[in-house]
Scaffold this motif. Structure first.
Motif, PDB file in Angstrom:
ATOM      1  N   SER A  33      64.401  33.009  61.599  1.00  0.00           N
ATOM      2  CA  SER A  33      65.782  32.696  61.272  1.00  0.00           C
ATOM      3  C   SER A  33      66.269  31.637  62.238  1.00  0.00           C
ATOM      4  CB  SER A  33      66.688  33.924  61.346  1.00  0.00           C
ATOM      5  OG  SER A  33      66.767  34.399  62.676  1.00  0.00           O
ATOM      6  N   ILE A  51      70.729  31.098  58.857  1.00  0.00           N
ATOM      7  CA  ILE A  51      69.833  30.979  57.704  1.00  0.00           C
ATOM      8  C   ILE A  51      68.583  31.794  57.982  1.00  0.00           C
ATOM      9  CG2 ILE A  51      68.756  28.851  58.578  1.00  0.00           C
ATOM     10  CD1 ILE A  51      68.581  27.921  55.627  1.00  0.00           C
ATOM     11  N   GLY A  55      65.852  31.760  53.109  1.00  0.00           N
ATOM     12  CA  GLY A  55      66.843  30.776  52.686  1.00  0.00           C
ATOM     13  C   GLY A  55      68.238  31.329  52.486  1.00  0.00           C
ATOM     14  N   ILE A  57      71.844  32.196  53.484  1.00  0.00           N
ATOM     15  CA  ILE A  57      72.731  31.600  54.477  1.00  0.00           C
ATOM     16  C   ILE A  57      74.024  32.402  54.531  1.00  0.00           C
ATOM     17  CG2 ILE A  57      73.944  29.523  55.243  1.00  0.00           C
ATOM     18  CD1 ILE A  57      71.967  27.893  53.572  1.00  0.00           C
ATOM     19  N   SER A  70      71.688  23.799  56.425  1.00  0.00           N
ATOM     20  CA  SER A  70      70.476  23.599  55.638  1.00  0.00           C
ATOM     21  C   SER A  70      69.293  23.491  56.575  1.00  0.00           C
ATOM     22  CB  SER A  70      70.596  22.336  54.775  1.00  0.00           C
ATOM     23  OG  SER A  70      70.786  21.196  55.582  1.00  0.00           O
TER      24      SER A  70
END
Length: 122
Positions: A33, A51, A55, A57, A70
Motif C-alpha cells: 500500500s 491506495i 487499487g 483508494i 494514482s
C-alpha cells in the motif's frame, strides 16, 4: 535499502493546482500500500489518501472531490493531483508505503519520505 522521495511541492495561489510525486527505489520486492500524509505547523500528521495493492483508494473527507491519488506500479511511483487548493492545505506532504524488501519474504515495513512543502497563499 528502500527510499521514498517526494517532489512537486511549491507555492500556489488559492484555487490553484499541484501534482506531487513519490518515487520508491532500492531493494523493493513488492508494495502492499502507499499513502499521502500531511502535517501543518503545530498540527499532527494526518492521512490524506491511501491506495492498496488492489487499487482501492480512500480519501480523507477534507480532500474528497479535490485531490486524486494514482499509481504507476511499473515505476514504483504514486501521485497526488491536487486541485482547488485552499490555504488550509498548506503543509508538508509525506509519502508513506508498506513495502516488502527483497529477502524479507512476506514481511512488509513502513517507509517514509522526507516530505515536500506545499504552500497555498495569495
Amino acid at each position: 535499502q528502500v527510499q521514498l522521495v517526494e517532489s512537486g511541492g511549491g507555492l500556489v495561489q488559492p484555487g490553484g493546482s499541484l501534482t506531487l510525486s513519490c518515487v520508491g527505489s532500492g531493494s523493493i520486492s513488492s508494495v502492499q500500500s502507499a499513502a499521502w500524509y500531511r502535517q501543518a505547523p503545530g498540527q499532527q500528521r494526518e492521512l490524506v489518501a491511501l491506495i492498496t495493492v488492489r487499487g482501492y483508494i480512500n480519501y480523507a473527507d477534507f480532500v474528497k472531490g479535490r485531490f486524486t491519488m494514482s499509481s504507476d506500479n511499473a515505476k514504483n511511483t504514486v501521485y497526488l493531483q491536487m486541485s482547488n487548493l485552499k490555504p488550509e492545505d498548506t503543509a508538508v506532504y509525506y509519502c508513506n508505503a508498506m513495502i516488502v524488501p527483497l529477502g524479507a519474504q512476506t514481511t512488509a515495513y513502513s517507509y517514509w519520505g522526507r516530505g515536500t512543502q506545499v504552500t497555498v497563499s495569495s
